[in-house]
Design a protein around this motif. Structure first.
Motif, PDB file in Angstrom:
ATOM      1  N   UNK A 132       0.833  -1.207   0.000  1.00  2.91           N
ATOM      2  CA  UNK A 132       0.000   0.000   0.000  1.00  2.91           C
ATOM      3  C   UNK A 132       0.862   1.250   0.000  1.00  2.91           C
ATOM      4  N   UNK A 133       1.947   1.246   0.787  1.00  4.20           N
ATOM      5  CA  UNK A 133       2.850   2.398   0.845  1.00  4.20           C
ATOM      6  C   UNK A 133       3.518   2.629  -0.500  1.00  4.20           C
ATOM      7  N   UNK A 134       3.926   1.541  -1.166  1.00  7.51           N
ATOM      8  CA  UNK A 134       4.571   1.686  -2.472  1.00  7.51           C
ATOM      9  C   UNK A 134       3.590   2.152  -3.540  1.00  7.51           C
ATOM     10  N   UNK A 135       2.323   1.762  -3.438  1.00  5.49           N
ATOM     11  CA  UNK A 135       1.307   2.212  -4.396  1.00  5.49           C
ATOM     12  C   UNK A 135       1.148   3.729  -4.365  1.00  5.49           C
ATOM     13  N   UNK A 136       1.303   4.297  -3.189  1.00  6.46           N
ATOM     14  CA  UNK A 136       1.171   5.753  -3.056  1.00  6.46           C
ATOM     15  C   UNK A 136       2.477   6.475  -3.369  1.00  6.46           C
ATOM     16  N   UNK A 137       3.604   5.896  -2.956  1.00  2.00           N
ATOM     17  CA  UNK A 137       4.892   6.590  -3.081  1.00  2.00           C
ATOM     18  C   UNK A 137       5.591   6.312  -4.408  1.00  2.00           C
ATOM     19  N   UNK A 138       5.543   5.068  -4.899  1.00  2.00           N
ATOM     20  CA  UNK A 138       6.230   4.713  -6.157  1.00  2.00           C
ATOM     21  C   UNK A 138       5.484   3.582  -6.831  1.00  2.00           C
ATOM     22  N   UNK A 139       4.303   3.874  -7.393  1.00  2.41           N
ATOM     23  CA  UNK A 139       3.481   2.810  -7.992  1.00  2.41           C
ATOM     24  C   UNK A 139       4.164   2.071  -9.137  1.00  2.41           C
ATOM     25  N   UNK A 140       5.022   2.757  -9.871  1.00  2.92           N
ATOM     26  CA  UNK A 140       5.692   2.112 -11.002  1.00  2.92           C
ATOM     27  C   UNK A 140       6.739   1.089 -10.557  1.00  2.92           C
ATOM     28  N   UNK A 141       7.174   1.179  -9.297  1.00  3.06           N
ATOM     29  CA  UNK A 141       8.210   0.274  -8.792  1.00  3.06           C
ATOM     30  C   UNK A 141       7.643  -0.957  -8.093  1.00  3.06           C
ATOM     31  N   UNK A 142       6.308  -0.983  -7.897  1.00  2.89           N
ATOM     32  CA  UNK A 142       5.716  -2.071  -7.123  1.00  2.89           C
ATOM     33  C   UNK A 142       5.920  -3.429  -7.773  1.00  2.89           C
ATOM     34  N   UNK A 143       5.516  -3.564  -9.045  1.00  5.97           N
ATOM     35  CA  UNK A 143       5.618  -4.863  -9.714  1.00  5.97           C
ATOM     36  C   UNK A 143       7.061  -5.314  -9.900  1.00  5.97           C
ATOM     37  N   UNK A 144       7.987  -4.426 -10.384  1.00  5.19           N
ATOM     38  CA  UNK A 144       9.392  -4.854 -10.510  1.00  5.19           C
ATOM     39  C   UNK A 144      10.004  -5.289  -9.179  1.00  5.19           C
ATOM     40  N   UNK A 145       9.654  -4.564  -8.105  1.00  5.87           N
ATOM     41  CA  UNK A 145      10.187  -4.911  -6.783  1.00  5.87           C
ATOM     42  C   UNK A 145       9.681  -6.278  -6.341  1.00  5.87           C
ATOM     43  N   UNK A 146       8.388  -6.548  -6.568  1.00  6.33           N
ATOM     44  CA  UNK A 146       7.826  -7.844  -6.195  1.00  6.33           C
ATOM     45  C   UNK A 146       8.460  -8.967  -7.008  1.00  6.33           C
ATOM     46  N   UNK A 147       8.702  -8.708  -8.291  1.00  7.72           N
ATOM     47  CA  UNK A 147       9.332  -9.719  -9.140  1.00  7.72           C
ATOM     48  C   UNK A 147      10.764 -10.004  -8.704  1.00  7.72           C
ATOM     49  N   UNK A 148      11.505  -8.925  -8.369  1.00  9.57           N
ATOM     50  CA  UNK A 148      12.880  -9.108  -7.885  1.00  9.57           C
ATOM     51  C   UNK A 148      12.902  -9.889  -6.571  1.00  9.57           C
ATOM     52  N   UNK A 149      11.936  -9.564  -5.699  1.00 11.18           N
ATOM     53  CA  UNK A 149      11.854 -10.268  -4.421  1.00 11.18           C
ATOM     54  C   UNK A 149      11.542 -11.742  -4.606  1.00 11.18           C
ATOM     55  N   UNK A 150      10.624 -12.034  -5.531  1.00 12.96           N
ATOM     56  CA  UNK A 150      10.269 -13.428  -5.800  1.00 12.96           C
ATOM     57  C   UNK A 150      11.460 -14.189  -6.381  1.00 12.96           C
ATOM     58  N   UNK A 151      12.206 -13.529  -7.283  1.00  9.96           N
ATOM     59  CA  UNK A 151      13.384 -14.163  -7.880  1.00  9.96           C
ATOM     60  C   UNK A 151      14.441 -14.446  -6.819  1.00  9.96           C
ATOM     61  N   UNK A 152      14.651 -13.457  -5.935  1.00 14.24           N
ATOM     62  CA  UNK A 152      15.631 -13.625  -4.857  1.00 14.24           C
ATOM     63  C   UNK A 152      15.214 -14.754  -3.905  1.00 14.24           C
ATOM     64  N   UNK A 153      13.916 -14.806  -3.587  1.00 15.56           N
ATOM     65  CA  UNK A 153      13.406 -15.853  -2.695  1.00 15.56           C
ATOM     66  C   UNK A 153      13.585 -17.239  -3.318  1.00 15.56           C
ATOM     67  N   UNK A 154      13.311 -17.330  -4.633  1.00 16.68           N
ATOM     68  CA  UNK A 154      13.454 -18.615  -5.327  1.00 16.68           C
ATOM     69  C   UNK A 154      14.920 -19.065  -5.342  1.00 16.68           C
ATOM     70  N   UNK A 155      15.843 -18.120  -5.584  1.00 17.17           N
ATOM     71  CA  UNK A 155      17.271 -18.456  -5.595  1.00 17.17           C
ATOM     72  C   UNK A 155      17.737 -18.914  -4.220  1.00 17.17           C
ATOM     73  N   UNK A 156      17.286 -18.197  -3.183  1.00 20.44           N
ATOM     74  CA  UNK A 156      17.673 -18.567  -1.815  1.00 20.44           C
ATOM     75  C   UNK A 156      17.136 -19.942  -1.447  1.00 20.44           C
ATOM     76  N   UNK A 157      15.874 -20.204  -1.813  1.00 17.50           N
ATOM     77  CA  UNK A 157      15.262 -21.502  -1.512  1.00 17.50           C
ATOM     78  C   UNK A 157      16.011 -22.628  -2.223  1.00 17.50           C
ATOM     79  N   UNK A 158      16.385 -22.393  -3.490  1.00 16.54           N
ATOM     80  CA  UNK A 158      17.116 -23.406  -4.246  1.00 16.54           C
ATOM     81  C   UNK A 158      18.504 -23.642  -3.658  1.00 16.54           C
ATOM     82  N   UNK A 159      19.154 -22.539  -3.233  1.00 16.80           N
ATOM     83  CA  UNK A 159      20.471 -22.654  -2.608  1.00 16.80           C
ATOM     84  C   UNK A 159      20.397 -23.465  -1.324  1.00 16.80           C
ATOM     85  N   UNK A 160      19.387 -23.154  -0.496  1.00 15.61           N
ATOM     86  CA  UNK A 160      19.205 -23.888   0.754  1.00 15.61           C
ATOM     87  C   UNK A 160      18.904 -25.358   0.490  1.00 15.61           C
TER      88      UNK A 160
END
Length: 201
Positions: free
Chosen positions: A14-42
């Motif tokens: 919600x905070x990102x929608x108000x402050x930087x709406x254009x960054x919401x989807x890329x940030x979520x995608x980067x986070x998901x990619x990072x989470x997937x890499x960490x899970x695979x590494x573990x």
């Protein structure tokens, strides 16, 4: 815990929608990619360590290590239960090697055996030792740092050793002191009840 993380996620989105709406989807995608890499590494780390622990178990190395830790576990956890001692020794050895995920099943089995003997002291102490993360070699963290591109992944060895010794030592000390205080409190309560019974009689 799930509810807390859900609230944090919704508030952040919600905070990102108000402050930087254009960054919401890329940030979520980067986070998901990072989470997937960490899970695979573990997954790879634990696959390697579980494989090695299985080889050690088949070769008898694990039993020898557990046998060496049994006398310590017997005195530390105040138990004569052989099944509990074997699982306690395995749990301690896995934790010392920094593979907490592999140690968890042994802790669960040990708790079950201690519960059969109504050994509350041993159960609580095992929880304290596992919660304070006793380990001599932080293999999981070192592997994660190496996978993340660290040039000196093993630099955390000494700080980690100092922290785990202090945290575990302090945790065990406070637990033992709390048990002594509780015993004295129960003894004082029994003494007072006996005193008032005599006065009443």
């Amino acid at each position: 815990m799930n509810a807390i993380f859900t609230v944090i996620f919704i508030a952040s989105a919600a905070a990102m929608l108000f402050m930087a709406p254009s960054e919401l989807l890329p940030t979520m995608m980067d986070g998901a990619e990072s989470a997937a890499k960490t899970a695979l590494t573990l997954f790879c780390i634990y696959a390697v360590w579980m494989g090695l622990s299985r080889v050690a178990e088949k070769s008898g190395l694990t039993r020898k290590a557990a046998k060496g830790l049994k006398p310590i576990a017997k005195r530390l956890f105040r138990t004569e239960n052989e099944a509990a001692l074997e699982n306690l020794a395995m749990n301690l050895s896995c934790n010392l090697l920094g593979i907490g995920g592999a140690a968890t099943p042994f802790a669960v089995k040990a708790i079950g055996e201690l519960e059969k003997d109504k050994n509350e002291f041993g159960q609580k102490l095992l929880f304290v030792i596992n919660a304070t993360s006793i380990q001599l070699l932080p293999t999981t963290v070192i592997a994660l740092r190496a996978a993340a591109g660290s040039g000196a992944a093993a630099d955390i060895f000494l700080p980690s050793l100092i922290c785990t010794c202090v945290s575990t030592g302090l945790g065990v000390l406070l637990f033992v002191l709390s048990q002594k205080v509780a015993r004295r409190g129960r003894g004082l309560a029994r003494h007072r009840r006996g005193f008032w019974r005599k006065r009443g009689g």
